[in-house]
Write a protein that holds these residues in place. Structure first.
Motif, PDB file in Angstrom:
ATOM      1  N   HIS A   2       0.837  -1.196   0.000  1.00  0.00           N
ATOM      2  CA  HIS A   2       0.000   0.000   0.000  1.00  0.00           C
ATOM      3  C   HIS A   2       0.873   1.248   0.000  1.00  0.00           C
ATOM      4  CE1 HIS A   2      -2.898  -2.921   1.659  1.00  0.00           C
ATOM      5  NE2 HIS A   2      -3.766  -2.191   0.983  1.00  0.00           N
ATOM      6  N   VAL A   3       0.402   2.286  -0.635  1.00  0.00           N
ATOM      7  CA  VAL A   3       1.047   3.596  -0.578  1.00  0.00           C
ATOM      8  C   VAL A   3      -0.012   4.572  -0.076  1.00  0.00           C
ATOM      9  CG1 VAL A   3       2.164   5.434  -1.884  1.00  0.00           C
ATOM     10  CG2 VAL A   3       2.590   3.042  -2.497  1.00  0.00           C
ATOM     11  N   ASP A   4       0.188   5.093   1.110  1.00  0.00           N
ATOM     12  CA  ASP A   4      -0.758   6.053   1.669  1.00  0.00           C
ATOM     13  C   ASP A   4      -0.437   7.433   1.129  1.00  0.00           C
ATOM     14  OD1 ASP A   4      -2.234   4.226   3.266  1.00  0.00           O
ATOM     15  OD2 ASP A   4      -0.606   4.228   4.732  1.00  0.00           O
ATOM     16  N   LEU A   5      -1.486   8.127   0.710  1.00  0.00           N
ATOM     17  CA  LEU A   5      -1.330   9.439   0.099  1.00  0.00           C
ATOM     18  C   LEU A   5      -2.118  10.469   0.895  1.00  0.00           C
ATOM     19  CD1 LEU A   5      -1.996   8.335  -3.596  1.00  0.00           C
ATOM     20  CD2 LEU A   5       0.227   8.656  -2.510  1.00  0.00           C
ATOM     21  N   LYS A   6      -1.652  11.729   0.827  1.00  0.00           N
ATOM     22  CA  LYS A   6      -2.420  12.819   1.434  1.00  0.00           C
ATOM     23  C   LYS A   6      -2.775  13.807   0.344  1.00  0.00           C
ATOM     24  CE  LYS A   6       1.101  15.875   2.931  1.00  0.00           C
ATOM     25  NZ  LYS A   6       1.940  16.476   3.842  1.00  0.00           N
ATOM     26  N   LEU A   7      -4.034  14.225   0.322  1.00  0.00           N
ATOM     27  CA  LEU A   7      -4.537  15.165  -0.666  1.00  0.00           C
ATOM     28  C   LEU A   7      -3.904  16.531  -0.439  1.00  0.00           C
ATOM     29  CD1 LEU A   7      -6.666  15.626  -2.961  1.00  0.00           C
ATOM     30  CD2 LEU A   7      -8.237  16.358  -1.150  1.00  0.00           C
ATOM     31  N   VAL A   8      -3.322  17.114  -1.501  1.00  0.00           N
ATOM     32  CA  VAL A   8      -2.713  18.444  -1.374  1.00  0.00           C
ATOM     33  C   VAL A   8      -3.435  19.495  -2.203  1.00  0.00           C
ATOM     34  CG1 VAL A   8      -0.429  17.615  -0.694  1.00  0.00           C
ATOM     35  CG2 VAL A   8      -0.930  17.934  -3.112  1.00  0.00           C
ATOM     36  N   SER A   9      -4.211  19.076  -3.221  1.00  0.00           N
ATOM     37  CA  SER A   9      -5.032  20.033  -3.960  1.00  0.00           C
ATOM     38  C   SER A   9      -6.088  19.299  -4.759  1.00  0.00           C
ATOM     39  CB  SER A   9      -4.181  20.919  -4.871  1.00  0.00           C
ATOM     40  OG  SER A   9      -3.698  20.190  -5.978  1.00  0.00           O
ATOM     41  N   ARG A  10      -7.115  20.050  -5.097  1.00  0.00           N
ATOM     42  CA  ARG A  10      -8.244  19.509  -5.857  1.00  0.00           C
ATOM     43  C   ARG A  10      -8.710  20.613  -6.789  1.00  0.00           C
ATOM     44  NH1 ARG A  10     -13.943  19.026  -5.222  1.00  0.00           N
ATOM     45  NH2 ARG A  10     -14.639  16.915  -5.670  1.00  0.00           N
ATOM     46  N   LEU A  11      -8.930  20.270  -8.039  1.00  0.00           N
ATOM     47  CA  LEU A  11      -9.362  21.243  -9.037  1.00  0.00           C
ATOM     48  C   LEU A  11     -10.514  20.647  -9.823  1.00  0.00           C
ATOM     49  CD1 LEU A  11      -8.838  23.913 -10.615  1.00  0.00           C
ATOM     50  CD2 LEU A  11      -7.187  22.627 -12.002  1.00  0.00           C
ATOM     51  N   GLU A  12     -11.627  21.376  -9.875  1.00  0.00           N
ATOM     52  CA  GLU A  12     -12.793  20.917 -10.626  1.00  0.00           C
ATOM     53  C   GLU A  12     -12.876  21.677 -11.940  1.00  0.00           C
ATOM     54  OE1 GLU A  12     -16.510  20.609  -8.504  1.00  0.00           O
ATOM     55  OE2 GLU A  12     -15.440  20.319  -6.609  1.00  0.00           O
ATOM     56  N   PHE A  13     -13.156  20.949 -13.003  1.00  0.00           N
ATOM     57  CA  PHE A  13     -13.308  21.529 -14.327  1.00  0.00           C
ATOM     58  C   PHE A  13     -14.795  21.641 -14.659  1.00  0.00           C
ATOM     59  CE2 PHE A  13      -9.226  19.498 -14.171  1.00  0.00           C
ATOM     60  CZ  PHE A  13      -8.378  20.352 -14.869  1.00  0.00           C
ATOM     61  N   GLY A  14     -15.127  22.515 -15.593  1.00  0.00           N
ATOM     62  CA  GLY A  14     -16.510  22.702 -16.005  1.00  0.00           C
ATOM     63  C   GLY A  14     -17.144  21.444 -16.560  1.00  0.00           C
ATOM     64  N   SER A  15     -16.356  20.556 -17.095  1.00  0.00           N
ATOM     65  CA  SER A  15     -16.844  19.305 -17.687  1.00  0.00           C
ATOM     66  C   SER A  15     -17.200  18.244 -16.653  1.00  0.00           C
ATOM     67  CB  SER A  15     -15.764  18.729 -18.606  1.00  0.00           C
ATOM     68  OG  SER A  15     -14.603  18.421 -17.836  1.00  0.00           O
ATOM     69  N   GLY A  16     -16.883  18.510 -15.383  1.00  0.00           N
ATOM     70  CA  GLY A  16     -17.095  17.513 -14.345  1.00  0.00           C
ATOM     71  C   GLY A  16     -15.834  16.734 -14.001  1.00  0.00           C
ATOM     72  N   VAL A  17     -14.766  16.944 -14.751  1.00  0.00           N
ATOM     73  CA  VAL A  17     -13.474  16.331 -14.445  1.00  0.00           C
ATOM     74  C   VAL A  17     -12.971  16.921 -13.128  1.00  0.00           C
ATOM     75  CG1 VAL A  17     -11.050  16.232 -15.176  1.00  0.00           C
ATOM     76  CG2 VAL A  17     -12.871  15.862 -16.851  1.00  0.00           C
ATOM     77  N   VAL A  18     -12.341  16.077 -12.323  1.00  0.00           N
ATOM     78  CA  VAL A  18     -11.744  16.528 -11.069  1.00  0.00           C
ATOM     79  C   VAL A  18     -10.288  16.067 -11.051  1.00  0.00           C
ATOM     80  CG1 VAL A  18     -11.827  16.433  -8.545  1.00  0.00           C
ATOM     81  CG2 VAL A  18     -13.959  16.363  -9.863  1.00  0.00           C
ATOM     82  N   ALA A  19      -9.372  17.015 -10.893  1.00  0.00           N
ATOM     83  CA  ALA A  19      -7.947  16.702 -10.789  1.00  0.00           C
ATOM     84  C   ALA A  19      -7.562  16.775  -9.313  1.00  0.00           C
ATOM     85  CB  ALA A  19      -7.115  17.683 -11.604  1.00  0.00           C
ATOM     86  N   MET A  20      -7.088  15.637  -8.795  1.00  0.00           N
ATOM     87  CA  MET A  20      -6.698  15.580  -7.389  1.00  0.00           C
ATOM     88  C   MET A  20      -5.211  15.264  -7.301  1.00  0.00           C
ATOM     89  SD  MET A  20     -10.047  13.559  -5.971  1.00  0.00           S
ATOM     90  CE  MET A  20     -10.018  12.417  -7.338  1.00  0.00           C
ATOM     91  N   ARG A  21      -4.481  16.103  -6.572  1.00  0.00           N
ATOM     92  CA  ARG A  21      -3.052  15.901  -6.364  1.00  0.00           C
ATOM     93  C   ARG A  21      -2.806  15.381  -4.970  1.00  0.00           C
ATOM     94  NH1 ARG A  21      -0.810  21.175  -9.400  1.00  0.00           N
ATOM     95  NH2 ARG A  21      -0.922  20.286 -11.481  1.00  0.00           N
ATOM     96  N   TYR A  22      -1.919  14.407  -4.921  1.00  0.00           N
ATOM     97  CA  TYR A  22      -1.583  13.759  -3.660  1.00  0.00           C
ATOM     98  C   TYR A  22      -0.062  13.675  -3.514  1.00  0.00           C
ATOM     99  CZ  TYR A  22      -6.378  11.943  -3.691  1.00  0.00           C
ATOM    100  OH  TYR A  22      -7.755  11.813  -3.708  1.00  0.00           O
ATOM    101  N   GLU A  23       0.388  13.665  -2.279  1.00  0.00           N
ATOM    102  CA  GLU A  23       1.787  13.382  -1.963  1.00  0.00           C
ATOM    103  C   GLU A  23       1.817  12.125  -1.098  1.00  0.00           C
ATOM    104  OE1 GLU A  23       3.241  16.877   0.012  1.00  0.00           O
ATOM    105  OE2 GLU A  23       3.419  17.987  -1.882  1.00  0.00           O
ATOM    106  N   PRO A  24       2.854  11.324  -1.261  1.00  0.00           N
ATOM    107  CA  PRO A  24       2.961  10.134  -0.391  1.00  0.00           C
ATOM    108  C   PRO A  24       3.170  10.555   1.070  1.00  0.00           C
ATOM    109  CG  PRO A  24       4.476   9.994  -2.246  1.00  0.00           C
ATOM    110  CD  PRO A  24       3.913  11.383  -2.243  1.00  0.00           C
ATOM    111  N   ARG A  25       2.537   9.826   1.958  1.00  0.00           N
ATOM    112  CA  ARG A  25       2.791  10.030   3.396  1.00  0.00           C
ATOM    113  C   ARG A  25       4.061   9.256   3.698  1.00  0.00           C
ATOM    114  NH1 ARG A  25      -1.634  12.198   6.069  1.00  0.00           N
ATOM    115  NH2 ARG A  25      -3.604  11.950   4.957  1.00  0.00           N
ATOM    116  N   ARG A  26       5.046   9.936   4.193  1.00  0.00           N
ATOM    117  CA  ARG A  26       6.326   9.266   4.458  1.00  0.00           C
ATOM    118  C   ARG A  26       6.583   9.173   5.926  1.00  0.00           C
ATOM    119  NH1 ARG A  26       8.463   8.762  -0.740  1.00  0.00           N
ATOM    120  NH2 ARG A  26       8.088  10.526  -2.098  1.00  0.00           N
TER     121      ARG A  26
END
Length: 186
Positions: A162-186
């Motif tokens: 498993h690789v645990d990640l923490k959400l660092v940003s979220r961006l919603e597009f008009g089309s309904g697409v969602v871009a979520m950025r994560y960094e590994p929890r170290r």
């Protein structure tokens, strides 16, 4: 040390087949912005060949493929101009501003990360799996498409831990697409 970032388009049901993704103007703009955050791209053979086929600048300047919309051009110019490193044991040579990478993947990527610059960007499926196993990816971005594909390759098949990640940003597009950025929890 420059970070290694990974971004991939994926449907809600986990498909990462590029043919199942609807790439609109907003998504292309976002991808071009991602490329601007990197000095170089790191691809496996399959992704390199797919990207080269689609985005390499035509031999005649000012001529673009019939399928390419004007709003795709900034992304096309950005990816065409970037330095590329291609991890492959089967290719004998590469061009398109590219260098073939062979040998120990971990030490090679660690060396690339130690070089000065803004960052490295990796795409594809198989190479990011190997880089995740080695703990070398510093940021993951999942660009989630509001679509169920019902088929296709999925991400990280065979990951050994498993690789645990923490959400660092979220961006919603008009089309309904969602871009979520994560960094590994170290």
């Amino acid at each position: 040390m420059r970070p290694l970032r990974y971004s991939i388009n994926v449907t809600i049901d986990g498909c990462c087949d590029h043919r199942a993704i609807v790439a609109d103007e907003e998504l292309h703009r976002h991808a071009a912005e991602n490329l601007a955050r990197a000095d170089a791209l790191l691809f496996g053979r399959v992704t390199y060949q797919m990207m080269e086929t689609a985005w390499r600048a035509p031999a005649r300047a000012g001529v673009r493929p019939e399928w390419m919309k004007p709003w795709m051009e900034p992304f096309a110019r950005a990816i065409d101009a970037k330095k590329k490193y291609v991890v492959s044991s089967t290719l004998d040579q590469v061009d398109w501003n590219a260098e073939l990478v062979r040998g120990d993947l971990e030490s090679t990527v660690q060396q690339l990360k130690r070089e000065p610059g803004k960052g490295l960007f990796v795409g594809g499926v198989a190479l990011p799996l190997a880089l995740t196993e080695l703990g070398l990816i510093d940021e993951y971005e999942f660009v989630v498409q509001p679509r169920l594909a019902g088929h296709g390759p999925t991400l990280f098949v065979g990951l050994s831990k498993h690789v645990d990640l923490k959400l660092v940003s979220r961006l919603e597009f008009g089309s309904g697409v969602v871009a979520m950025r994560y960094e590994p929890r170290r």
